[in-house]
Design a protein around this motif. Structure first.
Motif, PDB file in Angstrom:
ATOM      1  N   GLU A   7     -36.966  13.585  -8.921  1.00 18.88           N
ATOM      2  CA  GLU A   7     -36.007  13.718  -9.840  1.00 18.88           C
ATOM      3  C   GLU A   7     -34.678  13.523  -9.487  1.00 18.88           C
ATOM      4  OE1 GLU A   7     -32.831  15.613 -11.900  1.00 18.88           O
ATOM      5  OE2 GLU A   7     -33.924  16.546 -10.226  1.00 18.88           O
ATOM      6  N   TYR A  57     -39.467  25.544 -14.274  1.00 19.58           N
ATOM      7  CA  TYR A  57     -38.341  24.760 -14.523  1.00 19.58           C
ATOM      8  C   TYR A  57     -37.123  25.215 -13.977  1.00 19.58           C
ATOM      9  CZ  TYR A  57     -35.491  21.981 -17.581  1.00 19.58           C
ATOM     10  OH  TYR A  57     -34.439  21.257 -18.219  1.00 19.58           O
ATOM     11  N   TRP A  94     -36.851  23.801 -10.533  1.00 21.25           N
ATOM     12  CA  TRP A  94     -36.749  22.114 -10.606  1.00 21.25           C
ATOM     13  C   TRP A  94     -35.243  21.861 -11.041  1.00 21.25           C
ATOM     14  CZ3 TRP A  94     -37.308  18.736 -15.033  1.00 21.25           C
ATOM     15  CH2 TRP A  94     -37.329  17.484 -14.616  1.00 21.25           C
ATOM     16  N   SER A  95     -34.857  22.445 -12.075  1.00 18.02           N
ATOM     17  CA  SER A  95     -33.737  22.026 -12.858  1.00 18.02           C
ATOM     18  C   SER A  95     -32.396  22.638 -11.652  1.00 18.02           C
ATOM     19  CB  SER A  95     -33.468  22.565 -14.301  1.00 18.02           C
ATOM     20  OG  SER A  95     -33.349  23.829 -14.070  1.00 18.02           O
TER      21      SER A  95
END
Length: 108
Positions: free
Chosen positions: A14, A61, A64-65
């Protein structure tokens, strides 16, 4: 495979895609555009694998974020000439601290 290794790979993909966006010039440059597409595809595939292994979606999440935001901000400051000040560093620390609290508060 370890769920955290897969999550780290998803984060790396990402971040690669996000940083590469800067070089696409509105998706007019083929190579950086391809890197963005492949990196984001890999990131979401790996994220889905992490979720199938049973890690809670909220925790996945959040990690990850937050990691993505922090890494992109640091890469921007170190390599892309973007500014970072003490207030921004404090904000990143708060985001990371919040994710740690989510992880620590989860059921074991």
């Amino acid at each position: 495979m370890n769920v955290y290794v897969l999550l780290a790979a998803a984060i790396a993909a990402e971040v690669t895609g996000t940083v590469s966006l800067k070089y696409t010039e509105g998706f007019t440059k083929p190579l950086p555009t391809a890197v963005v597409a492949v990196a984001y595809g890999a990131a979401f595939y790996l994220l889905a694998r992490v979720l199938t292994l049973g890690m809670p979606v909220g925790v996945v999440y959040a990690i990850w974020s937050a990691a993505g935001v922090a890494l992109v901000a640091v890469i921007g400051a170190l390599f892309l000439g973007e500014r970072m000040n003490l207030t921004m560093v404090a904000g990143l620390a708060l985001v990371i601290g919040g994710v740690l609290l989510l992880e620590l508060g989860g059921d074991r």
